[in-house]
Design an enzyme around this catalytic site. Structure first.
Site, PDB file in Angstrom:
ATOM      1  N   THR A  17       0.878  -1.183   0.000  1.00 23.80           N
ATOM      2  CA  THR A  17       0.000   0.000   0.000  1.00 23.80           C
ATOM      3  C   THR A  17       0.908   1.224   0.000  1.00 23.80           C
ATOM      4  O   THR A  17       2.133   1.103   0.119  1.00 23.80           O
ATOM      5  CB  THR A  17      -0.882   0.057   1.264  1.00 23.80           C
ATOM      6  N   ASP A  18       0.332   2.400  -0.082  1.00 18.86           N
ATOM      7  CA  ASP A  18       1.154   3.619  -0.045  1.00 18.86           C
ATOM      8  C   ASP A  18       1.877   3.753   1.290  1.00 18.86           C
ATOM      9  O   ASP A  18       3.025   4.173   1.354  1.00 18.86           O
ATOM     10  CB  ASP A  18       0.275   4.855  -0.277  1.00 18.86           C
ATOM     11  N   CYS A  19       1.199   3.401   2.362  1.00 18.06           N
ATOM     12  CA  CYS A  19       1.849   3.524   3.669  1.00 18.06           C
ATOM     13  C   CYS A  19       2.682   2.298   4.031  1.00 18.06           C
ATOM     14  O   CYS A  19       3.568   2.366   4.879  1.00 18.06           O
ATOM     15  CB  CYS A  19       0.823   3.838   4.749  1.00 18.06           C
ATOM     16  N   TYR A  20       2.374   1.158   3.417  1.00 15.45           N
ATOM     17  CA  TYR A  20       3.146  -0.076   3.662  1.00 15.45           C
ATOM     18  C   TYR A  20       3.569  -0.659   2.314  1.00 15.45           C
ATOM     19  O   TYR A  20       2.964  -1.599   1.810  1.00 15.45           O
ATOM     20  CB  TYR A  20       2.293  -1.106   4.408  1.00 15.45           C
ATOM     21  N   PRO A  21       4.606  -0.099   1.705  1.00 20.26           N
ATOM     22  CA  PRO A  21       4.932  -0.494   0.329  1.00 20.26           C
ATOM     23  C   PRO A  21       5.514  -1.902   0.171  1.00 20.26           C
ATOM     24  O   PRO A  21       5.427  -2.494  -0.896  1.00 20.26           O
ATOM     25  CB  PRO A  21       5.961   0.553  -0.097  1.00 20.26           C
TER      26      PRO A  21
END
Ligand code: SF4
Ligand code: SF4
Lengths: 128, 500
Positions: free
Chosen positions: B129-133
């Site tokens: 994800t954007d916060c957990y790439p």
């Protein structure tokens, strides 16, 4: 001592055990016998001092004889002394003492392996 | 009437004047002093149990990696844990088995290895994800490296447990151990006289918030366990404790042959003797605790009850089953249960452990419901083939060969004049007979020991029977032994293909 006698297919029709006992006068106490028309495997008890004589007589007649001098081994670190092994052992090797410690009379072991499958903690082994 | 409060007892623990005994010792004390005298004399009774508690597991937090990952799937030494919680929290079930090693190594073994300070391989994957790439992570860590490592066990410390035996003709590999054929043995579990809930059957003192001995550390009861069934005396507890403080003496992985992995937990619960009713309850003996011996030979949920039995008989080493002395095995360790009750006693005596009042009582009325099944379970008659070929036993091998050839069907059901199943003949039996120049009647070459099933049996049971016996087909027979169909592994795989 406990010994294992294997009678191969080509000899299964001959009365090897009886002949050997008669010839040597050594008595075998047969504890387990799996014999059918193709193969025979017996476990017997014999007095230590008589072993060599009966072995020779049996082997002369085509049997294979080995000693079962390494009974079941218990890893005391792994064992939790539950007693699960007690009811599956045909020779009653395992008992509890009055303090619920597991006691083993391993001289009675015939190396059938039943207890190994039962032990939830993989504490039992038969080594050669 | 003698009455005491938890506060009074804790004050006695503080000043060292507390009188603590184990539940085993309490039996004799009540006998000697009577209930009133024992209530006056004894402040705390300690219990203990040490056995397989499959419904156990580890809630842990791995800490955040750089770059960070929102873990979707995670494995510890190839054992999968559930990670559908935030980013780096996961729950490892004791009974989950290794993807690579199978049942010999499971979640319970990971827990024991962590406790023994061993390094564990962690493999995790995610979608990014954007916060957990990050999408993949591999690392090696020990218990110390985890932020939290909490044993969170949904169902532990069964009040008592049903014993097991086996009426069938083969050895069964179960979570109650190896059950020998034809009632060859009985296995049981539970600490009897020392069992925590059996010493407080009305849950007067054990409830949410009760401080306990858990795996060698202090833990807590956090409610009733799953499948809590107080109405028939099978209460259970949900427990929580810090793995980092526990000892591998009391948290032990195990693996049951042909069944799977489980965790042996050591649990001890102190019971404050607040009044005479409680004192009386803690004087319970093995003879007072009655359970049932169930037949695991049937393979269904409702196992037939063979007989009622008490723990004193179970622990004597043999029980009578149909008038035969049958050896028993305990799956839990009484020696360790006793060790735990004694260790807890020492803790209380030496002011290292204080009694707590539960914040909430456990239910005394719950009943366990079976699963609600909205999809009818498929029965043998739903998937069997109606097409099958029979031959009468007196017919010749030549006729059998002809039938097999004409119908291109590999199995012939051999029947009597009146249509009862006698045996089975396969194409292979026929070719073998031909090769050996045997042209007698079919019944001389057929297999007489035939596995069968009935039309109304669940398919899963029939499938399991085919599997364990390594055969590919079974005739389906009615109550008169008339063949009504045949079920093959082919029928079953087609059904499974529809189910998944
Ligand atoms: S079954 Fe295994 S763990 Fe249990 S007492 Fe026997 S050897 Fe020990
Ligand atoms: S190997 Fe067989 S005879 Fe020996 S202890 Fe185990 S169960 Fe008993």
């Amino acid at each position: 001592m406990k010994i294992k006698i294997i009678i191969p297919t080509e000899r299964i029709q001959n009365p090897i055990i009886a002949e050997s006992m008669v010839k040597t006068g050594v008595l075998l106490n047969i504890m387990v016998a799996n014999i059918d028309s193709t193969y025979g495997e017996l476990i017997a008890d014999v007095e230590d001092g008589h072993f060599n004589r009966i072995k020779e007589a049996l082997e002369e007649r085509g049997a294979f004889v080995s000693t079962l001098d390494q009974p079941i081994h218990r890893d005391e670190e792994e064992c939790v002394e539950c007693g699960a092994c007690i009811s599956v052992c045909p020779m009653k090797v395992y008992t509890f003492d009055e303090k619920w410690n597991l006691f083993m009379d391993d001289k009675k072991c015939i190396r059938c392996g039943m207890c190994i499958k039962m032990c939830p903690h993989q504490a039992l082994k038969l080594g050669d | 009437m003698v009455e005491k409060s938890v506060q009074e007892i804790n004050n006695k623990i503080k000043d060292g004047s507390v009188n603590v005994v184990t539940a085993e010792e309490m039996v004799g004390i009540v006998e000697e002093l009577g209930v009133e005298g024992a209530t006056r004399e004894v402040d705390v009774v300690t219990t203990g149990t040490f056995g397989a508690m499959c419904s156990s597991g580890l809630m842990f937090n791995l800490g955040h990696s750089e770059p960070p990952i929102k873990i979707q799937k995670v494995w510890l030494n190839d054992v999968e844990a559930y990670s559908g919680l935030a980013a780096v929290d996961a729950y490892l079930g004791a009974a989950q088995i290794s993807d690579t090693r199978g049942i010999e190594y499971g979640g319970a073994h990971v827990i024991e290895d962590l406790l023994r300070g061993k390094e564990i391989n962690v493999h995790a994957t995610s979608y990014g994800t954007d916060c957990y790439p990050r999408k993949v992570l591999d690392t090696t860590l020990t218990l110390e490296d985890l932020n939290e490592a909490i044993l969170l066990n949904p169902r532990n410390a069964y009040q008592k447990y049903a014993a097991a035996t086996n009426s069938s003709k083969r050895i069964l590999h179960t979570y109650m151990g190896e059950l020998l054929p034809k009632f060859g043995n009985v296995t049981y579990s539970g600490a009897g006289v020392l069992s925590p809930l059996s010493n407080d059957p009305d849950y007067d003192t054990i409830g949410l918030g009760t401080r306990i001995f858990m795996g060698g550390a202090q833990g807590y009861v956090i409610g009733n366990g799953t499948q809590h069934s107080p109405t028939n005396g099978f209460g259970t507890l949900m427990l929580k404790g810090d793995l980092k403080e526990m000892s591998s003496d009391y948290v032990r992985a195990a693996s049951f042959t042909g069944y799977g992995s489980t965790l042996y937990m050591g649990i001890g619960i102190p019971i404050p003797v607040l009044n005479e009713k409680i004192a009386k309850a803690t004087a319970v003996t093995d003879t007072d605790i009655i359970t049932e011996i169930l037949d695991y030979g049937a393979g269904s949920r409702d196992k037939p009850v063979i007989r009622k039995v008490n723990y004193s008989e179970l622990r004597s080493g043999t029980v009578d089953i149909y008038e035969k002395k049958t050896p028993t095995s305990s799956m839990s360790s009484f020696k360790n249960a006793r060790k735990i009750a004694n260790e807890l006693k020492e803790w209380v005596k030496h002011g290292k452990f204080f009694i707590s009042t539960p914040a909430e009582r456990l239910s005394k009325t719950d009943v366990v419901k079976p699963m609600k099944q909205t999809h009818a379970i498929p029965l043998v008659k739903d998937v069997m083939s109606d097409f099958f070929v029979t031959i009468e036993g007196k017919h010749t091998v030549r006729e059998a060969a002809k039938k097999i050839w004409e119908n291109s069907f590999n199995h012939l059901a051999v029947v009597s004049d009146s249509g009862e199943l006698l045996g089975i003949v396969t194409a292979w039996d026929v070719s073998k007979a031909v090769a050996e120049n045997i042209f007698d009647s079919v019944d001389s070459i057929m297999t007489k020991k035939v596995l069968t099933c009935t039309p109304n049996e669940p398919v899963d049971l029939a499938a399991r029977r085919l599997d364990t016996n390594g055969v590919s087909a079974m005739p389906v027979i009615d109550s008169e032994r008339h063949v009504v169909g045949i079920i093959t592994s082919d029928n079953i795989s087609k059904l499974l293909a529809r189910r998944y």
